[in-house]
Design a protein around this motif. Sequence first.
Motif, PDB file in Angstrom:
ATOM      1  N   ARG A  77       0.826  -1.209   0.000  1.00 36.33           N
ATOM      2  CA  ARG A  77       0.000   0.000   0.000  1.00 36.33           C
ATOM      3  C   ARG A  77       0.864   1.265   0.000  1.00 36.33           C
ATOM      4  O   ARG A  77       0.523   2.268   0.613  1.00 36.33           O
ATOM      5  N   GLU A  78       1.987   1.145  -0.639  1.00 34.55           N
ATOM      6  CA  GLU A  78       2.844   2.296  -0.834  1.00 34.55           C
ATOM      7  C   GLU A  78       2.842   2.656  -2.307  1.00 34.55           C
ATOM      8  O   GLU A  78       2.512   1.830  -3.161  1.00 34.55           O
TER       9      GLU A  78
ATOM     10  N   MET B  26      -8.231  -2.809  -6.139  1.00 29.87           N
ATOM     11  CA  MET B  26      -8.494  -1.944  -4.992  1.00 29.87           C
ATOM     12  C   MET B  26      -8.311  -0.467  -5.303  1.00 29.87           C
ATOM     13  O   MET B  26      -8.712   0.373  -4.521  1.00 29.87           O
ATOM     14  N   VAL B  27      -7.633  -0.177  -6.402  1.00 27.92           N
ATOM     15  CA  VAL B  27      -7.356   1.223  -6.717  1.00 27.92           C
ATOM     16  C   VAL B  27      -7.782   1.513  -8.152  1.00 27.92           C
ATOM     17  O   VAL B  27      -7.474   0.751  -9.063  1.00 27.92           O
ATOM     18  N   VAL B  41      -9.060  14.374 -11.813  1.00 22.83           N
ATOM     19  CA  VAL B  41      -8.903  12.915 -11.728  1.00 22.83           C
ATOM     20  C   VAL B  41      -8.031  12.591 -10.520  1.00 22.83           C
ATOM     21  O   VAL B  41      -7.006  13.217 -10.303  1.00 22.83           O
ATOM     22  N   VAL B  42      -8.507  11.656  -9.724  1.00 27.98           N
ATOM     23  CA  VAL B  42      -7.745  11.260  -8.533  1.00 27.98           C
ATOM     24  C   VAL B  42      -7.753   9.742  -8.389  1.00 27.98           C
ATOM     25  O   VAL B  42      -8.770   9.094  -8.650  1.00 27.98           O
ATOM     26  N   PRO B  43      -6.610   9.183  -7.995  1.00 27.07           N
ATOM     27  CA  PRO B  43      -6.614   7.755  -7.674  1.00 27.07           C
ATOM     28  C   PRO B  43      -7.349   7.540  -6.360  1.00 27.07           C
ATOM     29  O   PRO B  43      -7.203   8.335  -5.437  1.00 27.07           O
ATOM     30  N   MET B  44      -8.176   6.511  -6.322  1.00 27.45           N
ATOM     31  CA  MET B  44      -8.978   6.242  -5.119  1.00 27.45           C
ATOM     32  C   MET B  44      -8.944   4.750  -4.849  1.00 27.45           C
ATOM     33  O   MET B  44      -9.056   3.953  -5.783  1.00 27.45           O
ATOM     34  N   ASN B  45      -8.804   4.390  -3.576  1.00 23.69           N
ATOM     35  CA  ASN B  45      -9.093   2.988  -3.315  1.00 23.69           C
ATOM     36  C   ASN B  45     -10.596   2.842  -3.112  1.00 23.69           C
ATOM     37  O   ASN B  45     -11.296   3.767  -2.741  1.00 23.69           O
ATOM     38  N   GLU B  74     -12.182   4.556 -13.655  1.00 19.85           N
ATOM     39  CA  GLU B  74     -11.391   3.664 -14.509  1.00 19.85           C
ATOM     40  C   GLU B  74     -10.495   2.786 -13.670  1.00 19.85           C
ATOM     41  O   GLU B  74      -9.831   3.255 -12.744  1.00 19.85           O
ATOM     42  N   VAL B  75     -10.466   1.514 -14.001  1.00 13.35           N
ATOM     43  CA  VAL B  75      -9.550   0.567 -13.368  1.00 13.35           C
ATOM     44  C   VAL B  75      -8.860  -0.198 -14.486  1.00 13.35           C
ATOM     45  O   VAL B  75      -9.501  -0.577 -15.471  1.00 13.35           O
TER      46      VAL B  75
END
Lengths: 141, 144
Positions: A77-78, B26-27, B41-45, B74-75
Amino acid sequence: MIGTIVLLDREECIRLLATHCVGRIAVVDHGRPHVVPVNYTMDGDAVVFRTAVGTKLDAASRSAVAFEVDDLDRETREGWSVVVHGLAQEVTPYDRPDIVRRVRSLDPVPWATGDKPHVVRIAPHTVTGRRVRRPDPDPDR
Amino acid sequence: MTPVTREALLEELAVDECWALLATHMVGRLAVATLDGCPVVVPMNYVVSGNGIVFRTDDGTKLRAIGNGRASFEVDAVDPHRGTGWSVLVRGDVYEATSWELAGVTLDAWAPGPKRLWLRLAAREVTGRRLDVAGFEPDERGYL
């Protein structure tokens, strides 16, 4: 376990962008956000990619875009993420000759076959990045 | 130049396969439009919940600036060396999740912050592509 966030400076962000070749470009087309993966290359601090005629990425020519690249490890998770906000503009023969020359020499390689005549360059307005780190090594690792 | 047919390179995924792939990751990256029409746009879990995607975020993030509630998520999993992988797009409306929508949902935050806000993206459209050897690029619909 929650990590800590380190903000990355612009120079580090550009360096990280140059290490990857797949990112996601977000555009707003008639009020609707759209995000797609693209392969890209860098022209200094500008992102360059190819696209075909008539795609939704047409919304990306001469408009504000956001471009994201990340490298996140789901085990530890890094990782990091970088977001470029800027103006996307198709590179044409009428652009500044130095830009045309540089971008032609880069020739962002289209991975797929097919006609991708349009080269789009994102002139960066802001470049921001974050790195997530674990506070301690996991004792089980 | 004769372009190679995309059918040889890109396989459209069935909706249930898209959901199955979404559940393995997960992301992803959430794109929204701000009030003045700019993309963010942002990466999100995330976690899949019903026919939607659930995220946690801070009150202060740019996502507070969501304009009309439309969102695109988007994944992907792409091996750039082999030119293989897949991508899935979920389009719909994002809104603050209600408690009953969050019943049974667990989602650890990766990054620090209070993460007080739970968002849910209700899917209107789910599409995906699997790409084969020889690479990938957005097709005429703009994605892999």
